[in-house]
Write a protein that holds these residues in place. Structure first.
Motif, PDB file in Angstrom:
ATOM      1  N   ARG A   1     -28.346 114.713   9.717  1.00 13.48           N
ATOM      2  CA  ARG A   1     -28.325 113.254   9.665  1.00 13.48           C
ATOM      3  C   ARG A   1     -29.716 112.735   9.331  1.00 13.48           C
ATOM      4  O   ARG A   1     -30.660 113.500   9.178  1.00 13.48           O
ATOM      5  CB  ARG A   1     -27.822 112.677  10.987  1.00 13.48           C
ATOM      6  CG  ARG A   1     -28.623 113.090  12.200  1.00 13.48           C
ATOM      7  CD  ARG A   1     -27.932 112.732  13.500  1.00 13.48           C
ATOM      8  NE  ARG A   1     -27.661 111.307  13.586  1.00 13.48           N
ATOM      9  CZ  ARG A   1     -27.109 110.720  14.645  1.00 13.48           C
ATOM     10  NH1 ARG A   1     -26.751 111.448  15.692  1.00 13.48           N
ATOM     11  NH2 ARG A   1     -26.897 109.426  14.678  1.00 13.48           N
ATOM     12  N   PHE A   2     -29.836 111.419   9.207  1.00 10.32           N
ATOM     13  CA  PHE A   2     -31.141 110.817   8.962  1.00 10.32           C
ATOM     14  C   PHE A   2     -32.094 111.106  10.113  1.00 10.32           C
ATOM     15  O   PHE A   2     -31.676 111.201  11.277  1.00 10.32           O
ATOM     16  CB  PHE A   2     -31.013 109.291   8.857  1.00 10.32           C
ATOM     17  CG  PHE A   2     -30.607 108.766   7.508  1.00 10.32           C
ATOM     18  CD1 PHE A   2     -31.552 108.582   6.510  1.00 10.32           C
ATOM     19  CD2 PHE A   2     -29.286 108.440   7.251  1.00 10.32           C
ATOM     20  CE1 PHE A   2     -31.183 108.075   5.273  1.00 10.32           C
ATOM     21  CE2 PHE A   2     -28.904 107.935   6.015  1.00 10.32           C
ATOM     22  CZ  PHE A   2     -29.854 107.753   5.019  1.00 10.32           C
ATOM     23  N   LEU A   3     -33.382 111.215   9.809  1.00  6.61           N
ATOM     24  CA  LEU A   3     -34.384 111.114  10.859  1.00  6.61           C
ATOM     25  C   LEU A   3     -34.253 109.715  11.458  1.00  6.61           C
ATOM     26  O   LEU A   3     -34.084 108.737  10.719  1.00  6.61           O
ATOM     27  CB  LEU A   3     -35.789 111.295  10.287  1.00  6.61           C
ATOM     28  CG  LEU A   3     -36.095 112.631   9.598  1.00  6.61           C
ATOM     29  CD1 LEU A   3     -37.494 112.591   8.989  1.00  6.61           C
ATOM     30  CD2 LEU A   3     -35.970 113.791  10.563  1.00  6.61           C
ATOM     31  N   PRO A   4     -34.317 109.571  12.765  1.00  5.82           N
ATOM     32  CA  PRO A   4     -34.084 108.254  13.381  1.00  5.82           C
ATOM     33  C   PRO A   4     -34.985 107.151  12.844  1.00  5.82           C
ATOM     34  O   PRO A   4     -34.586 105.986  12.800  1.00  5.82           O
ATOM     35  CB  PRO A   4     -34.354 108.516  14.867  1.00  5.82           C
ATOM     36  CG  PRO A   4     -34.052 109.965  15.051  1.00  5.82           C
ATOM     37  CD  PRO A   4     -34.491 110.625  13.779  1.00  5.82           C
TER      38      PRO A   4
ATOM     39  N   ILE B   1     -32.606 123.395  18.284  1.00  7.95           N
ATOM     40  CA  ILE B   1     -32.047 123.528  19.633  1.00  7.95           C
ATOM     41  C   ILE B   1     -31.223 122.287  19.985  1.00  7.95           C
ATOM     42  O   ILE B   1     -30.146 122.384  20.588  1.00  7.95           O
ATOM     43  CB  ILE B   1     -33.172 123.745  20.669  1.00  7.95           C
ATOM     44  CG1 ILE B   1     -33.907 125.068  20.392  1.00  7.95           C
ATOM     45  CG2 ILE B   1     -32.620 123.714  22.092  1.00  7.95           C
ATOM     46  CD1 ILE B   1     -33.074 126.309  20.550  1.00  7.95           C
ATOM     47  N   TRP B   2     -31.717 121.115  19.604  1.00  8.41           N
ATOM     48  CA  TRP B   2     -30.954 119.887  19.854  1.00  8.41           C
ATOM     49  C   TRP B   2     -29.581 119.967  19.191  1.00  8.41           C
ATOM     50  O   TRP B   2     -28.569 119.589  19.780  1.00  8.41           O
ATOM     51  CB  TRP B   2     -31.709 118.672  19.310  1.00  8.41           C
ATOM     52  CG  TRP B   2     -32.958 118.319  20.050  1.00  8.41           C
ATOM     53  CD1 TRP B   2     -33.535 119.009  21.082  1.00  8.41           C
ATOM     54  CD2 TRP B   2     -33.794 117.190  19.813  1.00  8.41           C
ATOM     55  NE1 TRP B   2     -34.683 118.379  21.499  1.00  8.41           N
ATOM     56  CE2 TRP B   2     -34.870 117.259  20.742  1.00  8.41           C
ATOM     57  CE3 TRP B   2     -33.757 116.133  18.916  1.00  8.41           C
ATOM     58  CZ2 TRP B   2     -35.883 116.301  20.781  1.00  8.41           C
ATOM     59  CZ3 TRP B   2     -34.762 115.174  18.951  1.00  8.41           C
ATOM     60  CH2 TRP B   2     -35.813 115.260  19.877  1.00  8.41           C
TER      61      TRP B   2
ATOM     62  N   GLU C   1     -29.760 111.076  19.569  1.00  8.06           N
ATOM     63  CA  GLU C   1     -29.400 109.672  19.789  1.00  8.06           C
ATOM     64  C   GLU C   1     -30.459 108.955  20.620  1.00  8.06           C
ATOM     65  O   GLU C   1     -30.680 107.755  20.453  1.00  8.06           O
ATOM     66  CB  GLU C   1     -28.040 109.575  20.485  1.00  8.06           C
ATOM     67  CG  GLU C   1     -26.845 109.799  19.571  1.00  8.06           C
ATOM     68  CD  GLU C   1     -26.722 108.730  18.490  1.00  8.06           C
ATOM     69  OE1 GLU C   1     -27.181 107.591  18.726  1.00  8.06           O
ATOM     70  OE2 GLU C   1     -26.177 109.038  17.427  1.00  8.06           O
ATOM     71  N   GLU C   2     -31.102 109.680  21.520  1.00  7.43           N
ATOM     72  CA  GLU C   2     -32.155 109.067  22.330  1.00  7.43           C
ATOM     73  C   GLU C   2     -33.320 108.624  21.455  1.00  7.43           C
ATOM     74  O   GLU C   2     -33.984 107.624  21.744  1.00  7.43           O
ATOM     75  CB  GLU C   2     -32.625 110.049  23.403  1.00  7.43           C
ATOM     76  CG  GLU C   2     -31.549 110.409  24.413  1.00  7.43           C
ATOM     77  CD  GLU C   2     -32.020 111.432  25.429  1.00  7.43           C
ATOM     78  OE1 GLU C   2     -33.246 111.489  25.693  1.00  7.43           O
ATOM     79  OE2 GLU C   2     -31.174 112.180  25.954  1.00  7.43           O
ATOM     80  N   GLU C   3     -33.574 109.380  20.377  1.00  6.17           N
ATOM     81  CA  GLU C   3     -34.634 108.996  19.441  1.00  6.17           C
ATOM     82  C   GLU C   3     -34.235 107.731  18.686  1.00  6.17           C
ATOM     83  O   GLU C   3     -35.076 106.873  18.408  1.00  6.17           O
ATOM     84  CB  GLU C   3     -34.905 110.142  18.463  1.00  6.17           C
ATOM     85  CG  GLU C   3     -35.382 111.422  19.119  1.00  6.17           C
ATOM     86  CD  GLU C   3     -36.746 111.280  19.775  1.00  6.17           C
ATOM     87  OE1 GLU C   3     -37.700 110.843  19.096  1.00  6.17           O
ATOM     88  OE2 GLU C   3     -36.855 111.591  20.975  1.00  6.17           O
TER      89      GLU C   3
ATOM     90  N   ASP D   1     -32.341 105.404  19.922  1.00  8.76           N
ATOM     91  CA  ASP D   1     -32.459 104.307  20.891  1.00  8.76           C
ATOM     92  C   ASP D   1     -33.896 103.811  20.999  1.00  8.76           C
ATOM     93  O   ASP D   1     -34.139 102.614  21.215  1.00  8.76           O
ATOM     94  CB  ASP D   1     -31.964 104.760  22.264  1.00  8.76           C
ATOM     95  CG  ASP D   1     -30.454 104.985  22.297  1.00  8.76           C
ATOM     96  OD1 ASP D   1     -29.766 104.459  21.397  1.00  8.76           O
ATOM     97  OD2 ASP D   1     -29.981 105.696  23.204  1.00  8.76           O
ATOM     98  N   LEU D   2     -34.860 104.723  20.835  1.00  7.29           N
ATOM     99  CA  LEU D   2     -36.268 104.333  20.912  1.00  7.29           C
ATOM    100  C   LEU D   2     -36.674 103.421  19.759  1.00  7.29           C
ATOM    101  O   LEU D   2     -37.660 102.687  19.859  1.00  7.29           O
ATOM    102  CB  LEU D   2     -37.161 105.582  20.904  1.00  7.29           C
ATOM    103  CG  LEU D   2     -37.108 106.472  22.147  1.00  7.29           C
ATOM    104  CD1 LEU D   2     -37.900 107.753  21.909  1.00  7.29           C
ATOM    105  CD2 LEU D   2     -37.660 105.731  23.361  1.00  7.29           C
ATOM    106  N   ARG D   3     -35.917 103.480  18.645  1.00  8.51           N
ATOM    107  CA  ARG D   3     -36.261 102.673  17.473  1.00  8.51           C
ATOM    108  C   ARG D   3     -35.629 101.289  17.523  1.00  8.51           C
ATOM    109  O   ARG D   3     -35.927 100.449  16.674  1.00  8.51           O
ATOM    110  CB  ARG D   3     -35.803 103.365  16.185  1.00  8.51           C
ATOM    111  CG  ARG D   3     -36.178 104.816  16.036  1.00  8.51           C
ATOM    112  CD  ARG D   3     -37.652 105.085  16.077  1.00  8.51           C
ATOM    113  NE  ARG D   3     -38.420 104.320  15.123  1.00  8.51           N
ATOM    114  CZ  ARG D   3     -39.719 104.495  14.913  1.00  8.51           C
ATOM    115  NH1 ARG D   3     -40.375 105.407  15.581  1.00  8.51           N
ATOM    116  NH2 ARG D   3     -40.368 103.754  14.044  1.00  8.51           N
ATOM    117  N   LYS D   4     -34.724 101.053  18.493  1.00  7.44           N
ATOM    118  CA  LYS D   4     -34.024  99.764  18.544  1.00  7.44           C
ATOM    119  C   LYS D   4     -34.922  98.676  19.100  1.00  7.44           C
ATOM    120  O   LYS D   4     -35.760  98.915  19.945  1.00  7.44           O
ATOM    121  CB  LYS D   4     -32.759  99.902  19.405  1.00  7.44           C
ATOM    122  CG  LYS D   4     -31.693 100.770  18.747  1.00  7.44           C
ATOM    123  CD  LYS D   4     -30.482 100.924  19.636  1.00  7.44           C
ATOM    124  CE  LYS D   4     -29.428 101.815  18.986  1.00  7.44           C
ATOM    125  NZ  LYS D   4     -28.266 102.040  19.861  1.00  7.44           N
TER     126      LYS D   4
END
Length: 545
Positions: A41-44, A524-525, A538-540, A542-545
């Motif tokens: 997927r995209f990098l966040p 690993i993720w 997904e946590e990454e 969320d950090l961009r929101k």
């Protein structure tokens, strides 16, 4: 995907269909490929998209559009230097004209200013070293001449840049007498004179950074899942990523190290709504000449600025170098004690002043050297290796090698770093079970307690395990390594997988959850997502929101 990424993805799907219809080969590139190989997927934080394409395939694409053989969808343009006045960029763009993404260097042409996908053109390089050096010299000159807005080749050493600036001014004088297009055309012919099938390496025509890849790594391409659909990456994409991003390519950077682009972004308004507000009032030719004059002046003073900057960095080093060295010598007993107790965080704290100054971007840029004793150097290197960061140790050792010969003790550390790197390449780049077996057999006895050895042993047995007995033995093995390295998420992930295979799903979920928060290894993720459905990436987001 955020809204910008959704739009970029739509553009990619259109390009993919267009290229398939014309038998044109391209590859996902840069951060796009990095996100795909690590997590599909995209990098966040990604806000652009890059594709690799060879010069010949780019010509096929350009000709298909120019001839009308293919018709672009509504609100789409293919923008490149030859079809757009004042577009001074060696990188073509597929542009969505119904959106806005304006960079300062594209304000003058005012055309490639929507959301876009960039085509990074790859040229085959000569195989002989002397011819290769001439090729790179011509590449630097081409990228410098085509861009009037800023100095492109800033990464050159002061000495090399001085020669580069001299050659630039000579060719620019020719361009003023004849024409810039004629000079660029001549350079372009020189850059496109190699036969692709005979070249071992490919070079991306960019200039800001010289990116050279092994031709064999691209091959015939392979399909990879990207946000639910298959797209092509290089046949050996992992090798390309290692060349582009270094040996730590599989690790997701911390938020402060994530690179975003500085552009005016608007997904809903066409860029012409912005450009029409200033374009009618701009004398483009006059402004272009001002840009070029300013660039010539910048080239003249660039070396002076760099020399002044270098003197300032050297002066700072002169003031604090001996203090740092002496403080480390005084704390050598503490360093040894903490290292032997595996208190690697404490060792790093003792070295903090040294690492902050030696790895400072300006110290590295000008090769300003903070000399410390072999023993002090040994412990900072081994601390990095013990924490599974051989690539960090290599950076310190490279600086050492640039300034003085390595002692026998440090040569042994270099041998160990090379071994750890070989393990990493076999695992991440080639998924090579036989090579890992060979490397584990070759390991010196003192290497068999190292984290990278343990990770490789666990990786191998994870690949080979079939029966319940195999997985029980793998669990025992993982528990042993987890006791030695309880804070390593990669080791813990292997323990989690063995629990899962033995039917202990709840234990596996708990271990995987802990593992993905102890490591930033994107592979690993992804494994945690596949095995137990945990979405660390997904946590990454969320950090961009």
């Amino acid at each position: 995907m955020n809204t910008i990424q959704k739009n970029l993805y739509q553009l990619l799907c259109e390009i993919d269909e267009l290229c398939k219809s014309q038998d044109i080969q391209y590859f996902l590139a840069g951060g796009t490929a990095l996100g795909v190989v690590r997590n599909h997927r995209f990098l966040p934080w990604d806000d652009d998209m890059d594709l690799y394409i060879t010069r010949d395939n780019w010509a096929k694409l350009r000709d298909a559009v120019e001839s009308g053989k293919v018709e672009l969808p509504p609100n789409r343009e293919l923008v490149y230097a030859e079809n757009t006045p004042y577009y001074s960029n060696p990188i073509p763009r597929y542009v969505d004209t119904s959106t806005t993404a304006i960079y300062s260097s594209q304000m003058l042409p005012g055309r490639a200013c929507g959301q876009h996908v960039e085509f990074l053109i790859m040229d085959p390089m000569p195989n002989e070293e002397q011819e290769k050096a001439e090729f790179l010299k011509n590449l630097r000159m081409y990228t410098e001449l085509i861009s009037p807005y800023f100095v492109v080749n800033k990464s050159l050493s002061i000495e090399d840049f001085r020669e580069h600036a001299k050659e630039y001014k000579k060719l620019y004088a020719v361009a003023e007498k004849e024409s810039l297009n004629a000079v660029l055309k001549d350079l372009d012919a020189k850059l496109h004179s190699c036969v692709e099938s005979e070249s071992k390496e490919m070079c991306m025509r960019w200039g800001i950074q010289t990116l050279i890849y092994q031709h064999a790594d691209f091959g015939k391409s392979r399909p990879e899942l990207f946000e639910g659909r298959m797209f092509p990456v290089g046949e050996h994409a992992e090798g390309i990523l290692r060349d582009a991003y270094g040996d730590s390519w599989m690790y997701v950077p911390e938020v402060e190290d994530q690179v975003v682009h500085n552009a005016l972004q608007d997904i809903e308004i066409p860029y012409e709504e912005y450009t029409k507000r200033y374009q009618p009032y701009v004398d483009k030719e006059k402004m272009l000449q001002s840009y070029r004059k300013n660039k010539n002046n910048s080239l003249s003073v660039f070396c002076l600025r760099r020399e002044r900057e270098k003197l300032a960095v050297e002066a700072q080093a002169l003031i604090i170098r001996d203090t740092i060295k002496n403080e480390l010598e005084e704390k050598l007993d503490d360093i040894r004690d903490n290292y032997n107790a595996k208190a690697y965080g404490a060792v790093r704290n003792i070295y903090r002043d040294y690492t902050q100054n030696q790895m400072n971007q300006y110290a590295r840029k000008y090769n300003v050297y903070y000399n410390i004793s072999d023993e002090c150097m040994y412990y900072i290197l081994m601390t990095a290796i013990q924490q599974g960061r051989y690539f960090e140790a290599q950076k310190y050792l490279n600086i050492r090698k640039q300034n003085e010969p390595l002692s026998e003790k440090l040569l042994e550390v270099q041998e160990l770093i090379d071994y750890c790197r070989d393990l990493s390449i076999a695992i991440y780049d080639y998924d090579d079970v036989d090579r890992i077996k060979e490397l584990l057999r070759e390991a010196k006895s003192e290497w068999k307690e190292l984290l990278d050895y343990g990770r490789a042993e666990l990786w191998l047995n994870d690949r080979l395990a079939e029966s319940e007995l195999d997985w029980q033995q793998q669990k025992t093995r993982a528990e042993k390594w987890n006791q030695i390295y309880p804070e390593d998420g990669e080791v813990m992930a292997y323990l989690a997988e063995s629990e899962l295979k033995l039917g202990e799903k709840e234990k596996a979920e708990d271990l995987y959850n802990r593992a993905i928060h102890l490591t930033r290894n994107g592979i690993i993720w992804e494994k945690a997502k596949e095995s137990v459905g945990l979405e660390r990436i997904e946590e990454e987001y969320d950090l961009r929101k």
